[in-house]
Design an enzyme around this catalytic site. Structure first.
Site, PDB file in Angstrom:
ATOM      1  N   CYS A   1       0.816  -1.220   0.000  1.00  0.00           N
ATOM      2  CA  CYS A   1       0.000   0.000   0.000  1.00  0.00           C
ATOM      3  C   CYS A   1       0.849   1.269   0.000  1.00  0.00           C
ATOM      4  O   CYS A   1       0.331   2.364  -0.204  1.00  0.00           O
ATOM      5  CB  CYS A   1      -0.949  -0.007   1.185  1.00  0.00           C
ATOM      6  SG  CYS A   1      -1.878  -1.546   1.301  1.00  0.00           S
TER       7      CYS A   1
ATOM      8  N   HIS B   1      -3.467   6.467   2.059  1.00  0.00           N
ATOM      9  CA  HIS B   1      -3.852   5.160   1.531  1.00  0.00           C
ATOM     10  C   HIS B   1      -5.276   4.880   2.007  1.00  0.00           C
ATOM     11  O   HIS B   1      -5.599   5.100   3.172  1.00  0.00           O
ATOM     12  CB  HIS B   1      -2.874   4.081   2.014  1.00  0.00           C
ATOM     13  CG  HIS B   1      -3.417   2.700   1.849  1.00  0.00           C
ATOM     14  ND1 HIS B   1      -3.927   2.258   0.649  1.00  0.00           N
ATOM     15  CD2 HIS B   1      -3.586   1.680   2.738  1.00  0.00           C
ATOM     16  CE1 HIS B   1      -4.375   1.022   0.805  1.00  0.00           C
ATOM     17  NE2 HIS B   1      -4.174   0.653   2.057  1.00  0.00           N
TER      18      HIS B   1
ATOM     19  N   ASN C   1     -10.583  -0.856  -0.661  1.00  0.00           N
ATOM     20  CA  ASN C   1      -9.144  -0.681  -0.474  1.00  0.00           C
ATOM     21  C   ASN C   1      -8.428  -1.354  -1.650  1.00  0.00           C
ATOM     22  O   ASN C   1      -8.524  -2.565  -1.820  1.00  0.00           O
ATOM     23  CB  ASN C   1      -8.760  -1.326   0.870  1.00  0.00           C
ATOM     24  CG  ASN C   1      -7.259  -1.391   1.111  1.00  0.00           C
ATOM     25  OD1 ASN C   1      -6.455  -1.256   0.204  1.00  0.00           O
ATOM     26  ND2 ASN C   1      -6.891  -1.637   2.354  1.00  0.00           N
TER      27      ASN C   1
END
Lengths: 82, 332
Positions: free
Chosen positions: B122, B257, B288
């Site tokens: 990430c 993120h 996500n």
């Protein structure tokens, strides 16, 4: 000076109230964070981090899962105060 | 004895343009709640996610990367042949080798460009921006294409309650190039291999081959990651802001993120940003998307007019490794 169990309970109840809106007087020693107070893992961690600040204790990640009831947290904080 | 030529080519860099591509299937909370014995309400409350975008079997990580890259290149107003380096940040390209980047370079017309992948999960996109900035300032490249791309749905388990239900698929791309003014501040980055096992896979590919594990899927220790992602990463964000020379009120946006809305909200609270700073929450209906999440979120803020070109955004990636990177960028 180390805080008494009663002081820690009152302080912790305030933190629980700030994070979740649960009335401070509902935060009793025999209550389970998850089952009785319905506090999820993310709120629990927020309370833990805020408790570290407020009481000057370190509560490692691996210890958090042992804090099942309010009494567990109060006892941990009381016996680990700097 | 002769001296080597080693002259920085340009003192400054900036992002010229972004491109975005998301999975074409909207997966609702009800679609994922059954196998984890959950509900729409439970998922919304704990993650803020309403739907996540996933790609079908026929749409690959490379397809999404190409779409995002083509948009970024076209908006940047450069020819693909001018790109000297292609960097793909990903953890889900299904080949250990060759890289996704070499194929992407070929497919977008950046023939012959230097090309390599980054494995920083990430944090990958922000690692990529840091590298692009350095490559351009050193003279190793004039234009660099950075793509964060993931098809995470290939590595999820429907019964995993730790992370799978958060995840989506997508690709975000940026074209970075030389600038006559500062457009990318110093990157603050690092790792914490002591917590290597906090976010990762249920097993290795070789263990899978040997029948010792099921198909490896993503997994995390959510509570520990939450603490790290907020309280440790806020320190990194503050360092990055300080390194940029800006104050919180100089920012137009915070683009973290897109891990979980609860993380984003607590992060913004801890940073104590003024209300004028837009906090990106693309996760609500994208999910996500790991390395793709920051460029996707930033692209959306611009597309929806929530921020203007020329403003400053603090971007911070953090995740498996643990690895993290943050910098302030001028919005393209």
């Amino acid at each position: 000076m180390a805080l008494s169990e009663q002081d820690v309970l009152a302080g912790l109840a305030e933190l629980v109230n700030d994070e979740t809106g649960i009335a401070a007087d509902a935060v009793q020693m025999d209550k389970s964070f998850t089952d009785d107070l319905d506090i999820d893992s993310i709120s629990m961690m927020t309370i833990v981090v805020n408790a570290e600040d407020k009481f000057g204790v370190k509560i490692p990640d691996e210890e958090v899962k042992n804090l099942i009831t309010v009494a567990d947290a109060v006892n941990y904080i009381t016996s680990n105060q700097g | 004895m002769k001296t080597l030529n080693q002259t920085p080519q340009t003192p400054y860099t900036r992002i010229y343009a972004l491109g975005a591509s998301r999975g074409e299937i909207s997966v609702s909370n009800d679609d994922v709640a059954g196998p984890i014995d959950s509900s729409d309400e439970w998922i919304r409350q704990r993650t803020g996610i309403v739907t996540r975008k996933r790609a079908g079997k026929d749409r690959s990580l490379m397809d999404m990367s190409r779409e995002a890259a083509n948009e970024a290149i076209s908006k940047a107003g450069i020819f693909p042949s001018e790109i000297d380096a292609v960097i793909v940040a990903t953890i889900t390209f299904p080949y250990a080798t060759p890289s996704a980047a070499t194929l992407l370079a070929e497919e977008v017309g950046a023939k012959g460009a230097a090309a390599f992948d980054i494995s920083a999960a990430c944090a990958g996109y922000c690692y990529g921006i840091a590298q692009a900035d350095s490559l351009i300032r050193s003279g190793a490249a004039k234009y660099v294409l950075v793509v964060g791309a993931e098809k995470l749905s290939d590595f999820i388990s429907p019964t995993d309650r730790s992370i799978s239900f958060l995840l989506g698929d997508g690709a975000g791309a940026a074209v970075v190039g030389p600038s006559d003014h500062p457009g990318i501040s110093a990157t603050v980055w690092g790792s914490d291999g002591g917590n290597w096992d906090k976010v990762g896979m249920t097993g290795s590919i070789t263990d899978y081959r040997d029948g010792k594990t099921e198909w490896p899927t993503l997994i995390q220790e959510g509570q520990s990651v939450f603490r790290w992602a907020v309280w440790e990463m806020v320190k990194v964000a503050k360092e990055a802001l300080e390194a940029s020379g800006l104050e919180p009120e100089d920012l137009a946006a915070l683009v973290t993120h897109q891990a979980n809305v609860r993380i984003i909200d607590e992060f913004a609270k801890q940073l104590a940003l003024p209300e004028s700073v837009v906090v990106a929450k693309d996760i609500v209906d994208t999910g996500n998307t790991s390395a793709a999440s920051i460029p996707l979120a930033m692209h959306r803020l611009l597309a929806e007019g929530q921020v203007k070109s020329g403003g400053y955004a603090l971007e911070i990636g953090f995740g498996a490794g643990l690895a993290y990177a943050a910098q302030v960028v001028e919005l393209p």
